[in-house]
Design a protein around this motif. Structure first.
Motif, PDB file in Angstrom:
ATOM      1  N   THR A   1       0.835  -1.193   0.000  1.00  0.00           N
ATOM      2  CA  THR A   1       0.000   0.000   0.000  1.00  0.00           C
ATOM      3  C   THR A   1       0.879   1.255   0.000  1.00  0.00           C
ATOM      4  O   THR A   1       1.773   1.390   0.837  1.00  0.00           O
ATOM      5  CB  THR A   1      -0.917  -0.010   1.240  1.00  0.00           C
ATOM      6  OG1 THR A   1      -1.680  -1.226   1.236  1.00  0.00           O
ATOM      7  CG2 THR A   1      -1.862   1.185   1.227  1.00  0.00           C
ATOM      8  N   GLY A   2       0.648   2.132  -0.969  1.00  0.00           N
ATOM      9  CA  GLY A   2       1.376   3.396  -1.035  1.00  0.00           C
ATOM     10  C   GLY A   2       2.735   3.324  -1.699  1.00  0.00           C
ATOM     11  O   GLY A   2       3.344   4.352  -1.980  1.00  0.00           O
ATOM     12  N   ASN A   3       3.229   2.104  -1.950  1.00  0.00           N
ATOM     13  CA  ASN A   3       4.573   1.949  -2.552  1.00  0.00           C
ATOM     14  C   ASN A   3       4.432   1.758  -4.059  1.00  0.00           C
ATOM     15  O   ASN A   3       3.881   0.757  -4.506  1.00  0.00           O
ATOM     16  CB  ASN A   3       5.273   0.749  -1.927  1.00  0.00           C
ATOM     17  CG  ASN A   3       6.693   0.576  -2.435  1.00  0.00           C
ATOM     18  OD1 ASN A   3       7.111   1.214  -3.403  1.00  0.00           O
ATOM     19  ND2 ASN A   3       7.439  -0.286  -1.774  1.00  0.00           N
ATOM     20  N   PRO A   4       4.931   2.712  -4.861  1.00  0.00           N
ATOM     21  CA  PRO A   4       4.768   2.594  -6.313  1.00  0.00           C
ATOM     22  C   PRO A   4       5.733   1.614  -6.971  1.00  0.00           C
ATOM     23  O   PRO A   4       5.640   1.394  -8.179  1.00  0.00           O
ATOM     24  CB  PRO A   4       5.023   4.022  -6.802  1.00  0.00           C
ATOM     25  CG  PRO A   4       5.928   4.604  -5.785  1.00  0.00           C
ATOM     26  CD  PRO A   4       5.544   3.983  -4.465  1.00  0.00           C
ATOM     27  N   ASN A   5       6.634   1.015  -6.202  1.00  0.00           N
ATOM     28  CA  ASN A   5       7.575   0.064  -6.804  1.00  0.00           C
ATOM     29  C   ASN A   5       6.986  -1.348  -6.778  1.00  0.00           C
ATOM     30  O   ASN A   5       6.500  -1.797  -5.754  1.00  0.00           O
ATOM     31  CB  ASN A   5       8.900   0.079  -6.051  1.00  0.00           C
ATOM     32  CG  ASN A   5       9.545   1.442  -6.097  1.00  0.00           C
ATOM     33  OD1 ASN A   5       9.605   2.070  -7.156  1.00  0.00           O
ATOM     34  ND2 ASN A   5       9.983   1.931  -4.952  1.00  0.00           N
ATOM     35  N   MET A   6       7.058  -2.000  -7.931  1.00  0.00           N
ATOM     36  CA  MET A   6       6.560  -3.380  -8.009  1.00  0.00           C
ATOM     37  C   MET A   6       7.781  -4.300  -7.951  1.00  0.00           C
ATOM     38  O   MET A   6       8.266  -4.790  -8.981  1.00  0.00           O
ATOM     39  CB  MET A   6       5.780  -3.583  -9.312  1.00  0.00           C
ATOM     40  CG  MET A   6       4.592  -2.654  -9.500  1.00  0.00           C
ATOM     41  SD  MET A   6       3.171  -3.076  -8.451  1.00  0.00           S
ATOM     42  CE  MET A   6       2.424  -4.418  -9.392  1.00  0.00           C
ATOM     43  N   ASP A   7       8.272  -4.539  -6.745  1.00  0.00           N
ATOM     44  CA  ASP A   7       9.571  -5.204  -6.600  1.00  0.00           C
ATOM     45  C   ASP A   7       9.554  -6.670  -7.014  1.00  0.00           C
ATOM     46  O   ASP A   7      10.601  -7.215  -7.351  1.00  0.00           O
ATOM     47  CB  ASP A   7      10.053  -5.091  -5.153  1.00  0.00           C
ATOM     48  CG  ASP A   7      10.395  -3.657  -4.782  1.00  0.00           C
ATOM     49  OD1 ASP A   7      10.784  -2.898  -5.684  1.00  0.00           O
ATOM     50  OD2 ASP A   7      10.248  -3.305  -3.594  1.00  0.00           O
ATOM     51  N   THR A   8       8.392  -7.321  -6.977  1.00  0.00           N
ATOM     52  CA  THR A   8       8.374  -8.730  -7.373  1.00  0.00           C
ATOM     53  C   THR A   8       8.349  -8.889  -8.889  1.00  0.00           C
ATOM     54  O   THR A   8       8.486 -10.005  -9.395  1.00  0.00           O
ATOM     55  CB  THR A   8       7.173  -9.474  -6.765  1.00  0.00           C
ATOM     56  OG1 THR A   8       5.968  -8.814  -7.148  1.00  0.00           O
ATOM     57  CG2 THR A   8       7.288  -9.549  -5.248  1.00  0.00           C
ATOM     58  N   LEU A   9       8.167  -7.777  -9.639  1.00  0.00           N
ATOM     59  CA  LEU A   9       8.069  -7.884 -11.101  1.00  0.00           C
ATOM     60  C   LEU A   9       9.317  -7.408 -11.828  1.00  0.00           C
ATOM     61  O   LEU A   9       9.407  -7.550 -13.051  1.00  0.00           O
ATOM     62  CB  LEU A   9       6.848  -7.114 -11.608  1.00  0.00           C
ATOM     63  CG  LEU A   9       5.492  -7.723 -11.230  1.00  0.00           C
ATOM     64  CD1 LEU A   9       4.358  -6.835 -11.723  1.00  0.00           C
ATOM     65  CD2 LEU A   9       5.347  -9.137 -11.796  1.00  0.00           C
TER      66      LEU A   9
END
Lengths: 271, 271
Positions: free
Chosen positions: B71-79
């Motif tokens: 929530t609130g984090n614009p980074n999609m770190d798993t992708l």
């Protein structure tokens, strides 16, 4: 109580679930329910549900989501025609503040309007496929629980949910390792392909004859220890998250669904 | 702007995403990013996130979840190693109270601390596999958008999210229908096997030459119209749920991830 086990092996999914619901049968579910998907269970208060669901999405091998209830609704309508999550699993573990405090057989007195139930795929599905391919599985042939180990592989964190990946081990004849990888990869909703095979030390297992959960199993000459992500992983994450209350199935005592274990999607179509 | 398209076809995933991030390229992403997974996008305020995630779980063919942000984090770190969901999609649709009000190319001024971003698998992945098998795909050969139709198939409801399943149509030579079913079933994170083939009326499509979205495509003699669940489905559900704000990608303008399109799980492993 376990006198019922042998007759239940040939019973329909509906009648097995009826025996569990009435508490006539409280035992393990390996080999029951025919060719239907069985599921691990996790029940959490709604404030934890989004973080837990993201935890499962980020860790699809240990935590493959096959069903999620509406908040407060104990019926798992996408998994079968008449599944009440409060009564249809033979045994439940109750965790308070992350500590396993009780084992019960019925949740009707504990159920709350803010509970969300998660059903997660389990290894019985790919084991069934391995048995059909005549791959020997020592723990089944010897009526033991598969050996399980905490590893040095860390799961991907989500909110308060984090911890080590737990794996199960099966010793497979060397000549069949590649085939077993291929078969198990066909079941992404049942942990999919192995996360490791060969030297246990590489994933932090010091002694493969001494599991953290389940029963020890031999690794004879000519076999390779193969390790699959395991449904105990979310129980470890729940212990770390310490919700005031959480409920899981007792290991081996699964929810039997109405979904065919080779279904393309785990969504029940009423007839 | 589209002068960049041809050179981008042979560019790395990272450099395509850099061109999109800088808004040098704002076009469609079909054929870009090599053999990596592309994703549909839905961004919602957190109070809608659990219901929407359950909606996707219950409708895995139209809405296969491949990633969810904190929530609130614009980074999609798993992708991927460096994915900022606010800038890395070429074009976004803004919905207010369920109505599409704007199309933008950057979300940095709109991003909120309560936003949750969902990435959902898209048909480019299985189309790529069909092309490798030399299955003719008319809309690609003729540079059109695939025809899409609202159907009489209802999705499984979750909270305020509900509505018809939207499908895309590809006319496939009769002799290759079975093979195309098999190939597409191998991509459960990209809509999987078709939901229907043959008579369009059976799923409520009155005129297969007149799509609700995309461009018309012929169904010549000797071909069978085949229908796959489509990533426009969640946009219809968002219109029904009427959140005060929601954001999707513009159809065809996808998020390009760092996940190989044949990966067993959509979880990025940093190197």
């Amino acid at each position: 109580m376990n006198d019922l086990f042998e007759p239940l092996k040939s019973a329909t999914t509906e009648s097995v679930r009826a025996q569990i619901r009435s508490q006539a049968y409280r035992g393990h579910t390996a080999g029951l329910g025919g060719n239907t998907l069985q599921a691990n269970l996790a029940i959490l208060p709604e404030p934890y549900a989004l973080d837990f669901m993201r935890y499962c999405q980020r860790n699809p091998k240990p935590c493959p989501i096959v069903g999620v209830s509406d908040t407060g609704n104990p019926n798992m309508d996408t998994l079968g025609g008449d599944i009440d999550i409060r009564t249809d699993t033979p045994a439940y573990y109750i965790y308070r503040d992350g500590i396993h405090t009780d084992t019960v057989h019925d949740l009707r007195n504990l159920w709350r309007d803010d509970f969300v139930a998660f059903a997660l795929g389990c290894s019985f599905t790919f084991e069934h496929a391995l048995q059909q391919a005549k791959v020997p599985l020592w723990h089944i042939e010897n009526d033991r629980t598969v050996p399980m180990f905490a590893t040095s592989i860390q799961t991907v964190k989500s909110g308060p949910f984090e911890g080590p990946m737990v794996v199960s081990m099966r010793a497979i004849p060397n000549a069949r390792v590649d085939e077993v990888v291929e078969i198990s990869r066909k079941f992404p909703l049942a942990h999919g392909g192995p996360v490791h095979w060969g030297d246990p030390a590489i994933i932090g297992i010091a002694d493969v004859s001494s599991p953290d959960w389940g029963d020890p199993a031999p690794v004879p000459d000519g076999t390779t220890p193969m390790f699959w992500a395991c449904g105990v992983t979310p129980q470890a994450a729940i212990k770390n998250a310490k919700p005031s209350i959480a409920i899981t199935h007792k290991p081996g005592h699964m929810l039997i669904t109405d979904i065919a274990d080779d279904a393309e999607t785990p969504i029940y179509q009423s007839r």
